[in-house]
Enzyme design. Structure first.
Site: not given
Ligand code: F6P
Length: 338
Positions: A11, A72, A103, A125, A127, A129, A171
Site C-alpha cells: 500500500g 501487491r 512488513d 507504512t 500502519d 506495524d 490492518r
C-alpha cells in the site's frame, strides 16, 4: 560505480516520494546510477523500468503517492521467487536492490536476499506495524489526518447528541487508532490487540452520558476481531480487504446504548496527499542511510529507527508477526475513556 535498483511495494503512504528522492540524490552524489522498477515487484518481474536521475526526482519531496507506482504482486506468491526478478536485474546491471515497503514486502525482500540478490530495505507504512523499527514513515501523516477528522466529527456529534464512530486503518494493529484517539480525546478506542466487548464499550458510553455528556466519539480500528463481526473478503492478491467493520459495530452499540449512532470510515484519505514535515525528514534520512549502508557493503539489512538514530538491522529480525501496540500505551488511552 554501482547500479542501484529501487522499488516501492505494498500500500502506498505519504513520504514514499521523499524516500525515492533521497535514495536517488544520495546515490548520484556517490557516483552511482539508479533504475526504478514500476509498480513494486511487478516491474522487476516484467522488466518495466524507469531511469531515475536527479531531474526525475525534482519537485516530488512533498507529493503523496509514489512516482514509481506500487502493487501487491509478490515474486514468491505470483512467481518463482528471486528467479522471477533476476533476469531483469541482470539486464539492467543492478548490483543492489533497495526495497521500500511494509512488513510483508520486507519479508519478501529478506527471502530475495537469501536467494542471492543483495537487498537493502526501507520500512514504510501508515500502519506503523513493521517490527524491529520504532516507527515507519507515513504513520505521522496518517495520525495527523485522522486526528483532524476526529476533531471535526466531535463537534458535529456534540451538536446532534450522537455517538460518532470513526473507523481508521491499521490492518491487524491499532497504532493509528490509539495515537489519533488519544490526540483527539476519543471516549472509547477499539483495537485488535486488546479486544473489548461491545457491552463494555456501551457501558462506558452510557456512564459518560449519565455524567451529563450527551455525545461520544468511538475510534474503531479496521482490524478489530469481534466475534459478532463477519470475516473480511480477499482482494485479487489474496490480501484481506479490510474496511467497514464500524458499520457492523454501530447498530450493536446503538441497540446497547439507545443513542443515535453515526459512522465515518476514513479509508484511503489517511494515505493520500502530502506527508508531514516529520515524515519527509524521516523518509529522507532512511533513503540516505540506505545508500550509506550499500557503500559499507551491507546487504540483507533494513534501515531502522531506534530512538533518534537510524541503524541497520538484519531483515531476518522482522520475524513473522507485525508489531502491535504495547499494553502500556493502550492503558494510557484507557485513562481518558468515558
Ligand atoms: O497497509 C496499509 C493499508 O492502508 C492498511 O491500513 C489497509 O488495510 C490497506 O493498506 C488497504 O489496502 P488497499 O489500498 O489495497 O485497499
Amino acid at each position: 560505480m554501482s547500479t542501484v535498483g529501487l522499488l516501492t511495494a505494498g500500500g502506498d503512504c505519504p513520504g514514499l516520494n521523499a524516500a525515492i528522492r533521497a535514495v536517488v540524490a544520495a546515490a548520484i552524489a556517490d557516483g552511482h546510477r539508479v533504475v526504478g522498477f514500476r509498480n513494486g515487484w511487478a516491474g522487476a518481474m516484467d522488466d518495466d523500468t524507469i531511469d531515475l536521475d536527479r531531474d526525475r526526482v525534482r519537485g516530488i519531496l512533498g507529493r503523496g503517492g509514489t512516482i514509481l507506482g506500487t502493487s501487491r504482486r509478490d515474486p514468491f506468491v505470483h512467481g518463482n521467487g528471486a528467479a522471477s526478478i533476476s533476469p531483469t536485474l541482470g539486464r539492467h546491471g543492478v548490483d543492489t536492490l533497495i526495497v521500500i515497503g511494509g512488513d510483508g514486502t520486507l519479508r519478501t525482500a529478506a527471502r530475495v536476499d537469501a536467494e542471492g540478490i543483495p537487498v537493502i530495505g526501507i520500512p514504510k507504512t501508515i500502519d506503523n506495524d513493521v517490527p524491529a523499527t520504532d516507527v515507519s514513515f507515513g504513520f505521522d501523516t496518517a495520525v495527523e489526518i485522522a486526528t483532524e477528522a476526529i476533531d471535526r466529527l466531535t463537534t458535529t456529534a456534540e451538536a446532534h447528541n450522537r455517538v460518532q464512530l470513526v473507523e481508521v486503518m491499521g490492518r491487524t494493529q491499532g497504532w493509528i487508532a490509539v495515537h489519533a484517539g488519544i490526540a483527539a480525546g476519543a471516549d472509547v478506542i477499539l483495537i485488535p490487540e486488546f479486544p473489548m466487548q461491545l457491552e463494555e464499550a456501551a457501558e462506558i458510553i452510557r456512564g459518560r452520558h449519565e455524567r451529563g455528556r450527551n455525545y461520544s466519539v468511538v475510534v474503531v480500528a479496521e482490524g478489530i476481531d469481534n466475534p459478532r463481526v463477519a470475516p473480511p473478503p480477499k482482494d485479487a492478491y489474496g490480501f484481506e480487504r479490510l474496511g467497514g467493520v464500524a458499520y457492523e459495530v454501530a447498530p450493536i452499540l446503538e441497540a446497547l446504548t439507545g443513542f443515535e449512532t453515526r459512522v465515518t470510515v476514513l479509508g484511503h484519505l489517511q494515505r493520500g496527499g502530502k506527508p508531514t514535515a516529520r515524515d519527509r525528514v524521516l523518509a529522507s534520512r532512511l533513503g540516505a542511510a540506505a545508500i550509506e549502508a550499500m557503500a559499507r557493503g551491507d546487504r540483507g539489512m533494513m534501515m531502522a529507527v531506534r530512538g533518534n538514530a537510524i541503524v541497520p538491522v538484519p531483515l531476518t529480525d522482522l520475524g513473522d508477526e507485525p508489531r502491535g501496540v504495547p499494553r502500556e500505551l493502550y492503558e494510557v488511552a484507557r485513562t481518558f475513556f468515558g
